[in-house]
Design an enzyme around this catalytic site. Structure first.
Site, PDB file in Angstrom:
ATOM      1  N   HIS A  35      -6.302   0.545   0.409  1.00 24.10           N
ATOM      2  CA  HIS A  35      -6.369  -0.865   1.231  1.00 24.10           C
ATOM      3  C   HIS A  35      -5.105  -1.220   1.425  1.00 24.10           C
ATOM      4  CE1 HIS A  35     -10.069  -2.396  -1.396  1.00 24.10           C
ATOM      5  NE2 HIS A  35     -10.184  -0.886  -0.861  1.00 24.10           N
TER       6      HIS A  35
ATOM      7  N   GLU B 197      -2.974  -3.637   1.218  1.00 18.42           N
ATOM      8  CA  GLU B 197      -1.864  -4.195   0.085  1.00 18.42           C
ATOM      9  C   GLU B 197      -1.509  -2.950  -0.521  1.00 18.42           C
ATOM     10  OE1 GLU B 197      -5.593  -7.026  -0.293  1.00 18.42           O
ATOM     11  OE2 GLU B 197      -5.325  -5.018   0.326  1.00 18.42           O
TER      12      GLU B 197
ATOM     13  N   CYS C 164      -8.825  -8.003  -3.283  1.00 15.58           N
ATOM     14  CA  CYS C 164      -9.921  -7.592  -4.095  1.00 15.58           C
ATOM     15  C   CYS C 164      -9.219  -7.419  -5.692  1.00 15.58           C
ATOM     16  CB  CYS C 164     -10.681  -6.288  -3.742  1.00 15.58           C
ATOM     17  SG  CYS C 164      -9.703  -4.853  -3.998  1.00 15.58           S
TER      18      CYS C 164
ATOM     19  N   CYS D 126      -6.453  -4.552  -5.773  1.00 15.93           N
ATOM     20  CA  CYS D 126      -5.211  -5.053  -5.076  1.00 15.93           C
ATOM     21  C   CYS D 126      -4.549  -6.184  -5.753  1.00 15.93           C
ATOM     22  CB  CYS D 126      -5.596  -5.473  -3.616  1.00 15.93           C
ATOM     23  SG  CYS D 126      -6.154  -4.157  -2.641  1.00 15.93           S
TER      24      CYS D 126
END
Length: 142
Positions: free
Chosen positions: A46, A48, A76, A79
């Site tokens: 992701h 992040e 999420c 993360c």
């Protein structure tokens, strides 16, 4: 956040869900990233996580104390956990994620009392353009 939006567009152009992130420390851009789970064959890639990994390498430390992470979409659970463990000082995100966002939408994971680190959270920064990029991306796929 504007730079993170540019990275989100880059992700969309690569066929990834358009999320971008940048990490700033001492008023300097340390790292940037965008969603890459499809191209990297990595479910953890992701925006992040990509950015936190690069920042750790750039600063020579997995603890990113005092840094600010800007991301175009509310994080999420995965993360959020990484942000807490990295000791990020501040999280700034754009669009809320009503399905899986754990900064404020579904729950407030950053405020749970069992964490030994507190992250200052600011949501809704450039929320409209951050949300539009996502909306446009998914409309094109339907």
């Amino acid at each position: 956040m504007q730079h993170a939006l540019t990275l989100a567009v880059q992700a969309a152009e690569a066929g990834e869900v358009p999320v971008g992130a940048v990490l700033v420390h001492d008023d300097k851009l340390i790292a940037e990233g965008w969603n890459q789970p499809i191209s990297a064959h990595d479910p953890t890639a992701h925006a992040e996580i990509v950015t936190l990994r690069k920042a750790g390498q750039a600063l020579g430390n997995y603890r990113l104390t005092g840094a600010t992470l800007y991301v175009t979409l509310e994080p999420c659970t995965m993360c959020a956990g990484a942000i807490i463990h990295a000791r990020i000082g501040r999280l700034v995100y754009g669009a809320a994620d009503p399905r899986t966002g754990v900064a404020q939408s579904v729950t407030s994971l950053f405020e749970e009392p069992w964490h030994n680190h507190r992250v200052e959270v600011t949501g809704g920064v450039l929320a409209e353009p951050c949300g539009e990029i996502l909306k446009d991306f998914f409309q094109q796929r339907r």
